[in-house]
Scaffold this motif. Sequence first.
Motif, PDB file in Angstrom:
ATOM      1  N   SER A  84      36.145  -9.826 -32.956  1.00 37.72           N
ATOM      2  CA  SER A  84      37.229 -10.411 -32.168  1.00 37.72           C
ATOM      3  C   SER A  84      36.646 -11.341 -31.114  1.00 37.72           C
ATOM      4  O   SER A  84      35.503 -11.146 -30.658  1.00 37.72           O
ATOM      5  N   GLU A 116      40.253   6.972 -29.641  1.00 36.72           N
ATOM      6  CA  GLU A 116      40.689   5.805 -28.874  1.00 36.72           C
ATOM      7  C   GLU A 116      39.854   4.586 -29.291  1.00 36.72           C
ATOM      8  O   GLU A 116      39.226   3.928 -28.478  1.00 36.72           O
ATOM      9  N   ARG A 117      39.900   4.305 -30.584  1.00 43.04           N
ATOM     10  CA  ARG A 117      39.055   3.249 -31.150  1.00 43.04           C
ATOM     11  C   ARG A 117      39.262   1.893 -30.468  1.00 43.04           C
ATOM     12  O   ARG A 117      38.338   1.096 -30.340  1.00 43.04           O
ATOM     13  N   SER A 118      40.497   1.629 -30.036  1.00 42.07           N
ATOM     14  CA  SER A 118      40.791   0.312 -29.458  1.00 42.07           C
ATOM     15  C   SER A 118      40.631   0.275 -27.938  1.00 42.07           C
ATOM     16  O   SER A 118      40.988  -0.722 -27.304  1.00 42.07           O
ATOM     17  N   ASN A 119      40.111   1.356 -27.345  1.00 43.66           N
ATOM     18  CA  ASN A 119      39.950   1.419 -25.891  1.00 43.66           C
ATOM     19  C   ASN A 119      38.751   0.573 -25.468  1.00 43.66           C
ATOM     20  O   ASN A 119      37.603   1.019 -25.520  1.00 43.66           O
ATOM     21  N   LEU A 120      39.029  -0.652 -25.044  1.00 40.99           N
ATOM     22  CA  LEU A 120      37.955  -1.571 -24.676  1.00 40.99           C
ATOM     23  C   LEU A 120      37.225  -1.114 -23.425  1.00 40.99           C
ATOM     24  O   LEU A 120      36.009  -1.270 -23.306  1.00 40.99           O
ATOM     25  N   GLU A 150      47.318 -10.817 -33.990  1.00 39.36           N
ATOM     26  CA  GLU A 150      48.247 -10.514 -32.898  1.00 39.36           C
ATOM     27  C   GLU A 150      48.661 -11.764 -32.134  1.00 39.36           C
ATOM     28  O   GLU A 150      49.791 -11.860 -31.647  1.00 39.36           O
TER      29      GLU A 150
END
Length: 530
Positions: A216, A185-189, A342
């Motif tokens: 980012s 879940e690399r993008s799980n902030l 994005e």
Amino acid sequence: MIGAVALAAAVPAAASERSDDLTAYIRARAAEADGASVQAAKGYGEALDAAPNNMLVALRAYREALTAGDMKLALRSVRVLRDADAAPPDSSLLLLADAVARDDEKAARGYAGELSSGPLDFLRPIVTAWLSVDDGPAKAAKQLSEGQDNALARRYVTEHHALLLIAADEPEKGVNALKPLLISERSNLDLRLNAAQLLAAKGHDDLAQMFLGGDSPTLVALRQTLGNGVKPSARFGLSRLYAELASSLGSDRLTPLATLLARGSLLMDPQYDRARLTLADALSREGADSAAEHALATIGPDSGISRMAKVERRAVLSRAGQADQALELAKALASDDSATVEDVRAYGDLLADAERYSQAADAYGRAIAMTDGSAGWALYLQRGGALEQAGDWQAALPLLEKAVEMAPDEPVALNYLGYARVERGEDVAKAQAMLERALKLKPDDPSITDSVAWAYYKQGRVAQAVPLLEKAAQAEPADVTINEHLGDAYWRAGRKYEARYAWRAAAIYAEAADAQRLQQKIANGLSPAK
């Protein structure tokens, strides 16, 4: 207009004994219908004052108070429902959050025990562990380390066990326990932020900054605002658990539960802005647009997620049908110095929705350039599609071909290029093979089924086209293109009555130019085939 008799009949008897009670209830129902949740909650609160034991009023007050954020009314209403043994199953979650917010451990444990009788039983070990954190995080972590049969439970248990290890000042063990989730879940902030806040609170600043590594705008802002982190407590752990669970409930059917969880999270930790993002998303999906906007407005400019709040507001405005405002905000986000791929892509999407295809193609082109050669097939498809819609087929074709080359097993790419070629009569046999491959990959997709049938029709193979078009129309009875294609095929097959019926079905949903063309077909049929 609804007559007064009908309105009065809809009001519970106990709430209509006096005219002012009836007025309050009617006002609340009208406000609810208009999406004015604050006014609706106020009206239901007044009606509940007059009829404190009325279950229908209490239930409406409970749900509308959650939407409006009137937590005092929500808690009051749910207690009325519980006294009558009529409370919804999710009420335990709200009362648990309230007990935690009031530091009433005994009550919190009681409400936690109620979870065992419902579908959220997998949360109970995590809740119990965080309620024990004041007795020692290491002990709470050990309590939570036992295996879980439920796959969903294992995911949450793994995370919160790791967080409790960090809270116990065992950062190495905690980080190692989190590694499998960080990989998958690399993008799980949320996962990264929760760990970083606890690490910072324990003085492990380097590790905390590592968890929020990246360039980012949001990660940079979160690193700058991390400060001394957040101390481990039941409020911390359970507010994060509630917010994470809320954000995972993607189904529109579950958005009321997501709203409750996000409200509960904020009840336990009013400073937790991540929960406000989740709340705004849930409210927006429920159609509570003004409440969603209000939730986002409470995220200040100094918050680490202030930019994320603008991104979420873009989505809220778009869902609310405020296309011009959404487009204006998307343009601002795509134009500032911290714009991401994005952001630019989302601007292109809204331009395409507004049928400003040339500008959309430019936005997608900029997004591709921003990737430094790592753009995925979908961006090339979007840029090619926008150029095709803008009438620049020569510029569109190589981009569409590149998308298919990059993703030869993606039905949407195969379908777009194949159909575009069929429409132009270019290499129809090759296009048909492409479309048949797309249909094989996704056999139940009505749009692809229509494309394959249309390729047959264009080659004069009407008998093969008709059954496929009938199948597509059955799956998507309101699709204008499919019904028009079916009408054309029926006409060529000599089934003229059925052709006009299909064209009429298409005309019901068609926009002006399409509707005019369809009316011509209904009146005159098709010209003789060449």
